[in-house]
Enzyme design. Structure first.
Site, short mmCIF file in Angstrom:
data_model
loop_
_atom_site.label_atom_id
_atom_site.label_comp_id
_atom_site.label_asym_id
_atom_site.label_seq_id
_atom_site.Cartn_x
_atom_site.Cartn_y
_atom_site.Cartn_z
N GLY A 1 -46.34 -19.35 -10.66
CA GLY A 1 -45.58 -17.99 -10.65
C GLY A 1 -45.48 -17.35 -9.20
N GLU A 2 -46.56 -17.71 -8.50
CA GLU A 2 -46.39 -17.20 -7.24
C GLU A 2 -45.27 -17.55 -6.32
OE1 GLU A 2 -50.05 -17.43 -5.30
OE2 GLU A 2 -51.19 -17.08 -7.17
N ALA A 3 -44.67 -16.51 -5.32
CA ALA A 3 -43.48 -17.09 -4.61
C ALA A 3 -43.94 -18.12 -3.66
CB ALA A 3 -43.05 -15.80 -3.96
#
Length: 1523
Positions: free
Chosen positions: A700-702
């Site tokens: 989920g982290e960019a």
């Protein structure tokens, strides 16, 4: 093309045989007959046309009548046909068929004719085709048959009424089918065949609004067409080329087909467009044959105008026949080529016969009918509205596969269609449609498995994982009907003999595939479990599938012996790390290679699954664990970890995504290596991205997303450098696709991105240039239609088959390992059965428990037996034990009967219990070698039957009685003659019995307090069933045949018997427990005797069990009785066969000496009788001193028991009489036993005297052994052999001396007996013993211990008894003392010469004088006499005279005064003071007179013994010399 003739296609219109030379029928028609037939058809058409005023006559200007061209052509034909029968005519075969077909075809093509006229013309063509006028040898047959197809498919007629229209349509179908089936149908071109199929399918489509007859006829015709076309496929030569090449060119799609077939495919697409418009409510003018604006019906779309095809376009794919064609085919090919050449010369087109190209197009069209996901597909609208259409399409496909069979695999384009389009559509159809569709889908897959399974490895796996297993589980929204159909299909697959073996070898043993075999086995097992519900058809169906798998394994055992298990490779024991993803099988053709390889792969796969579980809990520890088991190297490298992630199933995709997206350098390297394992060549960006993201969950982290997409973009750019200018362009577009996917499919986003927005956002990203707009639009619509969605199931459920998964599957299929084809050998059955055995036994048991139908119960029993057979064959003892435990519960014998009803009646009425009992004992008899702990449960059942009195008596008793008869128990395996109800005792018989028939007695007289009632018919029937069941169990065979059991199984059986008997204890036990212990002991003795050849295996535990019983029994009882006499029986039976065990067996009899006094008293007589039998039968086999010690001790113990005394003494007499069984090993022991009998008063004086005689006679054995020992040292020539050591000869002599001395000591002890006769006889026996010493050749030194330990002790004891005890207690002691003195004198004088040479002569002589003095001075109690005082001086006188005569006692002068002469007379004075003066008056006090006395025989011992008479002679001689 190597094709068949018409007869090979199975088509013969009139059923007549054909002539091989001419190709005509066996009964040929003449030219005139054919002309008449054609003429009749012309007349029929003309007559119908004349009915219509339009065709009655035509006039032109000038009132000149002129006929219509259609009628004129028909009349012209009528005139010509009869000219072809003249002798000068070449005949019908040489006439171009177009000449007599064209008039009819013109009528069919004409739009001016009505339905009746068109129908008659079609009938005429059909008749000509069926008359067999046209065949492959006919001139210009290709053009003629093409013309028929062209005319019929372009048929136009005026519609007058719906009925006539349907008739015409049916005749069109009839003619087209006849074209395909007639002899000339083989020369139809690929285009013609496609047109025929297209036309028939249009009729099928239009028949939906017509009558039922037309619908059925059209569908049937379509089936027949497909059948005719694809039945021709096996006759075609294989098409060269690899399947992968075909896939690269479009999988046999329209782009890969020859261009002359494209028009036909376009027609198919036009048809789907018309169908779509009709479903939307439009009414095209040509639909359904309805009248258009001009009032006519086209019937079918006319073929577009086309130019003559050139020869290059008509060339089919090159073929290289694997074998030369037959003579018939070769002739046909030559004929066709000749005709083609001729037609070329004539200028007519040369059409090549149909083959693979048209089949590819037809099959592709049939597959497209199943496409429910593509809205532009040909059959989409049909499938959406009508269930019969998909069924129809599936039926056609199934027909094609059934007839084409394995030939599909010889043609890459067809195979590619099956692998990709067909299977993809089948999987979608299976999940989207009703049970009939699903059933047909499964039938097609079953056919594909049979014919093309080796080409469809991954497709078959996907079908089972995503369709069959998913639906059969009844989850994920599947209806019950779908579940039932899926289960039926699964069971059908399981009924294939090698299906499950191939599932295991190809999928379970492949690290990148699912565990299909294990999943199917678990599914069948779980589906057979009725959970909180009654047994249903679904449960029984699942059981059938499970049993089919089990029976297949059992059948493979029967076909060939079980192959030796290959050594399992322990991967963790490998010295170095080997990358598991690089392992290859040397040969998939040789089972010795691939079996070992797949086992190793399965081992690695199990370890990988364990490693995945560790990784899911803790990634770091999981990798360390994999290093520990050598699946990863000690020094972790990114490539190894990446391959672990890529090829291991069951990993948590969320954890995996986080790991790959981590900023750690090692994680980044792993991500890059993981991307390198993917092949993105020739893939669109969205398809590649979908495939990449299937392997893990995008974090989920960019930043993590960026790292993941950078690795993906780098890999994609490496394999597709033409599309993008650089890696950044691929990365940017990939990132944009992720954003687009979120934007379009996230419900929280209100304003959705449009296509223009997406294109605008990606301007200038390709090296400051724009990407093609078409490419971006395609990407947009792809994401819009199909969300990038991954099922993160982590093994918790069945994921869906997405498009990306299917693309990945097709790519993996190119490089997957070959499909392993199994045969009838049980190569992997051991491993397979170990996996499914537990669930299988549980499932069968549950169904057996819930079932009431006998057929289901019988199926379960067959399954139990098959499981037992497999377990035994593959040495799976634990599985067999579990099966036995499960079965024993169903017998109800282990459960206490809750019902008050008679247990036997309950058992007889319970079919399930009886079947289980027969099954469990069948297993015990057939496969008992591999039963271990299960014996305890089996024995529990046997004990229960024993308590109920249902066992035949021979189960324990006869088994032991027949043990010596060679172990043949076959004669007693069936209980004979005692199972009839005719011998039921009367109601008054109250005799208690444990036999089989006692159950009837108990039934007739249940209790004394209850009124006597006769048994009901139901009870009698139940008893009969019970008896027959017990008979069928053959329980006695378990023990009588135990000699055939393997050692470990036999040990477990014995331990089970001991365990069931219980631990004996001194406090006693209940009668029921004692009865059980007795029965178990009998069985234990039975198997001990039946296994005499390996008694050492059992003896220790048997002995310990019996010892426990004997030592803890304080009172007589049945148990200790069985133990005692069982022990004796074992010794009796085994001593003749086991000499090495004789000592152990005889030592065990010492247990009898440890019996409690009360127990020994109760059984002593029988024990003695058994011992007598044992000794008489096995005396020659008892050789060790230990064994004889036990025997003698037991015999000696019988003297205390009057009833045992006789047999005991008889046994001793048997051993000692005539020395028959006396040996050095038992000699001393028998002496002690005989002494005990001699001293015992139980047998009376006579028996004691007889015992003394046995002792006295035993000296003969010593004499015999002495002679044998002496002879053994001499050779045949009399030479003497010296022993190797000095002690060798001494040992024998010394042993004889010890035995002789022991005999003397034994007799000496009896000499003190209280009974006078016994005492005196003992002295005489001792005298006989001592007098026989000369024959034993003992050394003289033996006399010193003899006098000291025997003679002097006897004298002292007798004197002591005489002095201490009154005469009433010891009668006749004076006489005994006289006998003793005479015995002393006689022995001394007999061996005087030997005694005088001994150093110990003086002490011995003085001791003799001392005893004589003591006896002389003894004063006996009671009325005594002076016999001793009278006899002793006389005996002494004789002794002195003989000693003097021998020169032993002479007068010598000594300074010390201690000479023998002086000391002797010193002692003699105390006995008889006047004796010296009486015998030697002149020597008294004159030492020098010695020389004047003549000594007779000085220095030489007399040759004969010296007695009293000799003493008298000596005395007389001395007196004479004095005078």
């Amino acid at each position: 093309m190597g094709r068949s003739t018409q007869s090979q296609l199975g088509y013969s219109p009139s059923g007549e045989e054909r002539d091989e030379a001419t190709g005509r029928k066996g009964r040929t028609r003449t030219a005139g007959a054919l002309a008449c037939m054609v003429n009749a058809e012309v007349g029929a058409v003309l007559s119908v046309m004349r009915r219509n005023a339009r065709w009655a006559g035509r006039y032109i200007s000038g009132d000149e009548p002129m006929e219509h061209s259609l009628i004129r052509n028909l009349k012209t034909l009528r005139r010509k046909i009869f000219t072809w029968q003249s002798p000068s005519s070449p005949g019908w075969q040489s006439v171009n068929p177009s000449f007599y077909l064209s008039p009819f075809l013109d009528v069919i093509r004409s739009d001016e004719t009505g339905a009746p006229i068109t129908g008659v013309a079609l009938s005429a063509v059909y008749k000509i085709l069926t008359l067999d006028i046209i065949d492959v040898k006919t001139v210009s047959v290709e053009g003629a048959i093409h013309g028929i197809v062209d005319a019929v498919t372009s048929c136009r007629f005026e519609v007058t009424d719906p009925a006539s229209e349907e008739v015409v349509l049916m005749k069109i179908l009839q003619v087209l089918l006849a074209c395909m089936k007639c002899g000339a149908g083989l020369v139809l071109s690929n285009r013609d065949v496609c047109v025929v199929v297209n036309t028939c399918f249009r009729v099928v489509h239009q028949a939906g609004s017509k009558g039922e007859l037309l619908q059925r006829t059209a569908r049937h015709t379509m089936h027949e067409l497909v059948r005719t076309i694809f039945s021709h496929l096996p006759d075609l030569d294989p098409t060269p080329g690899a399947v992968n090449d075909v896939e690269a060119t479009g999988n046999g799609s329209i782009e890969a087909a020859p261009h002359f077939l494209k028009d036909v495919t376009v027609w198919f697409q036009r048809l789907s467009t018309e169908d779509s418009s009709r479903s939307q409510g439009t009414n095209p003018s040509t639909s359904n044959g309805a009248s258009g604006e001009d009032g006519y019906s086209e019937g079918f779309t006319r073929e577009p105008e086309r130019s003559e095809p050139d020869s290059q376009a008509e060339d089919t794919l090159p073929r290289k026949p694997p074998r030369p064609p037959s003579r018939e085919k070769m002739a046909l090919v030559v004929s066709n080529k000749a005709d083609q050449d001729k037609s070329h010369k004539d200028g007519s087109p040369a059409l090549e016969p149909y083959g693979v190209p048209c089949m590819v197009e037809i099959f592709h069209f049939l597959c497209s009918l199943l496409n429910i996901t593509d809205p532009t597909g040909p059959g989409h609208s049909l499938l959406a509205s009508d269930e019969e259409v998909p069924l129809f399409a599936l039926g056609l496909i199934n027909t094609a596969i059934e007839l084409g069979g394995q030939s599909f695999g010889y043609h890459p384009k067809l195979l590619a269609l099956v692998q990709d389009e067909l299977f993809r559509n089948l999987m979608q159809m299976g999940l989207s449609f009703t049970p009939p569709v699903l059933s047909m889908v499964c039938s097609i897959v079953l056919n594909l498995y049979h014919h093309l399974g080796t080409f469809l490895k991954l497709q078959i796996e996907a079908f089972f994982v995503y369709v069959v297993i998913r639906l059969a589980q009844g989850k994920y929204g599947a209806a019950y009907q779908q579940q039932e159909v899926a289960m039926e299909a699964l069971v059908d697959f399981c009924r294939q003999p090698t299906f499950m073996a191939e599932m295991y070898a190809n999928f379970d043993c492949d690290i990148i595939c699912s565990n299909a075999f294990e999943d199917i086995g678990n599914l069948l097992s779980k589906s057979a479990f009725p959970v909180n519900c009654p047994l249903s058809a679904m449960h029984v169906l699942a059981l059938e599938g499970l049993l089919a798998v089990i029976h297949s394994m059992a059948d493979r055992i029967d076909s060939l012996p079980v192959t030796p298990q290959l050594e399992m490779v322990n991967y963790t024991d490998a010295p170095d790390f080997v990358p598991f993803w690089t392992l290859k099988c040397p040969s998939y053709e040789d089972p010795s290679c691939w079996v070992e390889f797949v086992r190793q792969q399965k081992y690695i796969k199990r370890r990988l699954m364990i490693g995945a579980d560790h990784f899911n809990r803790d990634p770091k520890k999981g990798l360390e664990f994999l290093q520990g088991i050598r699946l990863l190297p000690k020094n972790l490298d990114p490539k190894s970890v990446a391959c672990f992630f890529r090829y291991t199933t069951g990993l948590d995709k969320r954890l995996l995504g986080d790991f790959l997206g981590d900023h750690d350098e090692f994680c980044v390297q792993v991500l890059q290596e993981l991307a390198k394992t993917f092949d993105f060549s020739d893939m669109s960006l969205d398809a590649a991205l979908r495939t990449f993201l299937e392997s893990f969950r995008l974090p989920g982290e960019a930043q993590k997303i960026q790292r993941v997409l950078e690795a993906f973009a780098q890999r994609y750019y490496e394999q597709s450098p033409v599309v993008f200018a650089n890696e950044d362009a691929a990365f940017t577009l990939a990132y944009s696709i992720i954003i687009l996917n979120t934007d379009l499919h996230n419900p929280q986003v209100k304003r959705k991105m449009t296509e223009e927005d997406f294109i605008r956002n990606n301007r200038g990203i390709n090296g400051k240039q724009d990407l093609p707009r078409e490419m971006l639009a395609e990407l947009y619509h792809s994401i819009a239609r199909n969300e990038i969605r991954i099922s993160y199931d982590n093994g918790a459920g069945v994921p869906e088959m997405t498009h990306s998964r299917w693309v990945d599957l097709m790519r993996r299929s190119r490089s997957s390992t070959p499909y392993i084809k199994c045969d009838s050998r049980p190569l992997l059955d051991h491993d397979m059965f170990a996996i499914i055995s537990g669930p299988t036994i549980a499932a069968i048991s549950v169904v057996f428990d819930h079932a009431e139908d006998e057929d289901v119960l019988r199926s379960c029993v067959d399954g139990f037996l098959a499981v037992a057979k497999i377990s035994a064959s593959h040495r799976l003892e634990d599985v067999l034990d579990d099966l036995v435990v499960s079965l024993c519960k169903f017998t109800t014998l282990l459960n206490p009967t809750a019902s008050a009803e008679e247990p036997v009646v309950v058992f007889g009425d319970d079919t399930k219990a009886r079947m289980a009992a027969v099954t469990v004992f069948t297993i015990a008899n057939k496969w008992g070698d591999y039963v271990r702990t299960g014996w305890r449960n089996i024995l529990d059942c046997i004990l229960r039957l024993h308590k109920l009195g249902l066992l035949p008596s021979r189960v324990a008793s006869d088994a032991t009685d027949d043990a010596d008869a060679g172990g043949d128990s076959a004669q007693g395996r069936v209980m004979s003659g005692n199972l009839s109800l005719a011998v039921i005792p009367s109601a008054g018989n109250r005799r208690r019995s444990t036999g089989l028939m006692s159950r009837f007695s108990q039934l007739l007289s249940l209790d004394v307090d209850e009124p006597r009632t006769q048994p009901t018919e139901q009870q009698l029937a139940a008893h009969q069933k019970t008896l027959r069941t017990i008979e069928a169990c053959h329980i006695d065979n378990i023990f009588s045949d135990s000699k055939f059991l393997q050692a470990e199984s036999l040990l477990q059986l014995a331990r089970a018997l001991i365990w069931a008997a219980g631990r004996p204890h001194k406090g006693g036990s209940s009668p029921e427990d004692e009865d059980t212990a007795v029965f178990c002991l009998e069985l234990l003795i039975a198997i001990t005797l039946n296994n005499r050849d390996r008694i050492m295996l059992l003896w220790q535990m048997v002995y310990e069990h019996m010892a426990g019983i004997v030592q803890t029994s304080m009172v007589p009882g049945l148990l200790v009785e069985k133990a005692v006499f069982g022990l004796l029986r074992i010794c009796q039976r085994l001593l003749p066969y086991k000499e090495d065990l004789a000592e152990e067996l005889l030592r065990s009899l010492q247990l009898l000496l440890k019996l409690d006094a009360r127990v020994a008293e109760a059984f002593c007589e029988r024990i003695t009788q058994e011992m007598m039998q044992l000794v008489k039968a096995n005396a020659g086999h008892i050789k060790s001193p230990m064994g004889w010690r036990t025997v003698s001790s037991l015999l000696a113990s019988t003297v205390r028991h009057p009833e045992a005394f006789g047999p005991g003494f008889e046994t001793l007499s048997f051993i000692m009489s005539d020395g028959a069984h006396l040996t050095p090993a038992n000699y001393v022991l028998c002496l002690d036993a005989a002494r005990a009998f001699a001293e015992a008063r139980v047998g009376g004086v006579e028996r004691s005297i007889r015992a003394l005689d046995l002792l006295a006679e035993s000296v003969n054995c010593l004499i015999q052994w002495a002679a044998t020992c002496s002879d053994s040292t001499k050779g045949a020539g009399g030479e003497v052999f010296k022993p190797e050591t000095k002690d060798d000869a001494i040992v024998d002599t010394q042993a004889l001396g010890e035995m002789w001395l022991r005999l003397a000591q034994v007799l000496r002890r009896v000499c003190g007996e209280q009974r006078e006769d016994v005492r005196n006889h003992a002295i005489l026996s001792l005298q006989r013993c001592l007098l026989s010493v000369e024959n034993i050749h003992l050394p003289p030194t033996i006399w010193h211990p003899c006098f000291e330990q025997v003679i002097f002790v006897m004298l002292d004891d007798l004197l002591d008894v005489a002095l201490r005890h009154p005469p009433k207690e010891y009668r006749g002691m004076e006489g005994t003392l006289l006998h003793a003195m005479k015995f002393l004198s006689k022995i001394f004088l007999q061996y005087l010469s030997q005694l005088s040479q001994l150093p110990s002569f003086r002490p011995t002589w003085f001791n003799i004088l001392s005893r004589m003095e003591m006896y002389m001075n003894a004063r006996l109690k009671g009325k005594g006499s002076d016999k001793l005082q009278e006899v002793i001086p006389e005996l002494l006188k004789n002794m002195l005279l003989i000693m003097h005569n021998k020169g032993v006692l002479v007068q010598r002068s000594t300074l010390s005064g201690d000479s023998l002469w002086e000391l002797t007379w010193h002692h003699v004075e105390a006995i008889a003071p006047a004796l010296q003066s009486e015998l030697f008056p002149e020597q008294e006090g004159d030492p020098e007179a010695e020389s004047s006395i003549p000594l007779l025989g000085r220095g030489d011992a007399p040759a004969t013994p010296v007695g009293e008479q000799d003493a008298e002679k000596v005395k007389e001689q001395i007196l004479a010399e004095k005078q």
